[in-house]
Design an enzyme around this catalytic site. Structure first.
Site, PDB file in Angstrom:
ATOM      1  CG  ASP A   1       5.727   4.325  -6.783  1.00 52.38           C
ATOM      2  OD1 ASP A   1       6.889   4.751  -6.731  1.00 52.38           O
ATOM      3  OD2 ASP A   1       5.383   3.230  -6.299  1.00 52.38           O
TER       4      ASP A   1
ATOM      5  CG  ASP B   1       1.286   3.881  -1.375  1.00 53.90           C
ATOM      6  OD1 ASP B   1       1.038   2.989  -2.197  1.00 53.90           O
ATOM      7  OD2 ASP B   1       2.454   4.171  -1.040  1.00 53.90           O
TER       8      ASP B   1
ATOM      9  CB  CYS C   1     -18.091   3.962   5.979  1.00 55.45           C
ATOM     10  SG  CYS C   1     -18.698   2.270   5.849  1.00 55.45           S
TER      11      CYS C   1
ATOM     12  CB  CYS D   1     -20.995   0.908   8.939  1.00 57.56           C
ATOM     13  SG  CYS D   1     -19.625  -0.211   8.551  1.00 57.56           S
TER      14      CYS D   1
ATOM     15  CG  HIS E   1     -16.052  -1.003   6.144  1.00 56.92           C
ATOM     16  ND1 HIS E   1     -16.485  -0.365   7.283  1.00 56.92           N
ATOM     17  CD2 HIS E   1     -15.164  -1.946   6.551  1.00 56.92           C
ATOM     18  CE1 HIS E   1     -15.898  -0.908   8.337  1.00 56.92           C
ATOM     19  NE2 HIS E   1     -15.096  -1.872   7.925  1.00 56.92           N
TER      20      HIS E   1
END
Ligand SMILES: [Zn+2]
Length: 397
Positions: free
Chosen positions: A90, A294, A334, A337, A363
């Protein structure tokens, strides 16, 4: 020109591939916010493991520390950070215009460093030079973000953004010419940034990058006539793609994106800057023709214990999870989890263990990356509408 291939089209929604020197980005895609060349609480290996395709760093922050030149000497952003995949920067405009005492002139923006109070200046040229040194694959033009959503302020900022875009394009092409042309074209090295003694001329022929690309930024706030004017101007410039900036609320976003992306040329990619904390924003963005997103929101919320599930966001610090020995989201693959229970994560947050922030960030980042991946698959498979309806109904109830 940056190579971008469209695979499937459905109205404004499309899937495609952006081919960068550091690899392909399959779009739509959620890009990791690596503001200071790091995604908060996550390693680059964790980012790869959770499925991230690209990262976006911030020029303002990297110029203050460790300095653009240091990153160039390290081989560029992808190498310095060990990400090694596609990268965006950016321009720094958003951060600078958010500072308390920034002074805008036609030349650029004068401001004080938030770190040590040093008086600094950033111009379209110095932003391009810094981004060139940082060496991301895709750069954003330096734009003027108005402080208020007053029509006259917004129009003035948009018009300045357009004048600055022409200067960004000229500087970008000059820097590319040096890179491609090698030694003989190095009549003047990049100026120092942000201030300080003149640097000696540089030999840029050893620059680690072979190509770097520039996106124009579309401004205009909440005024659709200004957005249309800004899109037309951006589209007229020899740039590789477009950032859509200054979007802070989902109100009116669908209509605005519909207008802007109907004007922007179809054959160049579009990045929606800073939006994606709420899953619905990702759907609205993708179906209205945005290719990449983003947002710092997902990892910031994770560090506070606020976690996405398919049934909506929960706060894992809540006492009701103390004895909950189920995974946070049973159908999530993930690291959190697959291996840990809600009770364990609750315990980590309650005891302020650093691991809590890491697992929660894995996660949440995975959740948004995968949500966009599934949007992409559903556009390709022709079942976008049903995927969207099922997701939103379950998530928002
Ligand atoms: Zn998970």
């Amino acid at each position: 020109m940056l190579k971008y291939d469209i695979i499937t089209k459905n109205g404004l929604a499309r899937t495609g591939v952006i081919h960068t020197p550091h690899g392909d980005i399959h779009t739509p895609a959620f890009v990791g916010a690596a503001t200071r060349a790091a995604v908060k609480a996550l390693t680059m290996q964790q980012m790869r493991d959770l499925g991230s395709q690209a990262i976006l760093a911030n020029t303002y922050h990297l110029v203050l520390t460790p300095g653009a030149e240091l990153i160039r000497n390290a081989g560029g952003l992808a190498e310095f950070s060990s990400w090694r995949g596609p990268t965006f920067t950016d321009s720094g405009g958003f951060q600078i215009f958010s500072l308390p005492d920034v002074k805008i002139t036609e030349q650029g923006a004068r401001f004080k460093s938030h770190i040590n109070g040093d008086k600094l200046e950033m111009t379209p040229e110095s932003s391009m030079q810094a981004q060139w040194s940082i060496g991301a694959d895709i750069h954003m033009a330096f734009d003027h973000l108005a402080k208020s959503d007053n029509y006259d302020d917004m129009k003035e900022a948009m018009e300045r953004t357009h004048r600055w875009l022409e200067r960004c394009v000229a500087e970008h092409q000059k820097l590319l010419g040096k890179m491609v042309g090698g030694r003989n074209m190095l009549s003047e090295g990049p100026k120092t940034w942000p201030s300080g003694p003149e640097r000696p001329e540089q030999d840029c022929s050893d620059h680690p990058k072979t190509e770097q690309y520039l996106y124009a930024v579309v401004q205009g706030g909440s005024f659709n006539d200004l957005r249309a004017e800004s899109a037309r101007f951006a589209a007229s410039q020899p740039v590789d793609g477009f950032g859509i900036g200054g979007v802070f609320t989902a109100d009116g976003m669908a209509e605005m994106l519909h207008i802007v992306n109907n004007i922007l040329p179809e054959n160049k990619p579009r990045h929606l800057l800073g939006m994606g904390q709420e899953p619905i924003d990702l759907f609205v963005g993708a179906e209205n023709g945005c290719d990449t997103f983003d947002c710092v929101g997902p990892t910031r919320m994770a560090r506070n214990g606020s976690l996405y599930t398919l049934d909506g966001r929960i706060n894992i610090k809540n006492a009701k999870y103390k004895n909950d020995f189920t995974p946070l989201m049973p159908d999530c693959d993930c690291e959190l989890c697959r291996n840990y229970t809600r009770a364990y994560l609750h315990h980590l947050f309650r005891t302020d263990e650093i691991t809590a922030k890491i697992l929660a960030s894995i996660h949440n980042e995975h959740f948004v990356v995968q949500t966009v991946d599934r949007i992409r698959d559903s556009i390709d498979n022709g079942n976008y509408d049903s995927y969207k309806q099922d997701f939103l109904q379950r998530y928002y109830g």
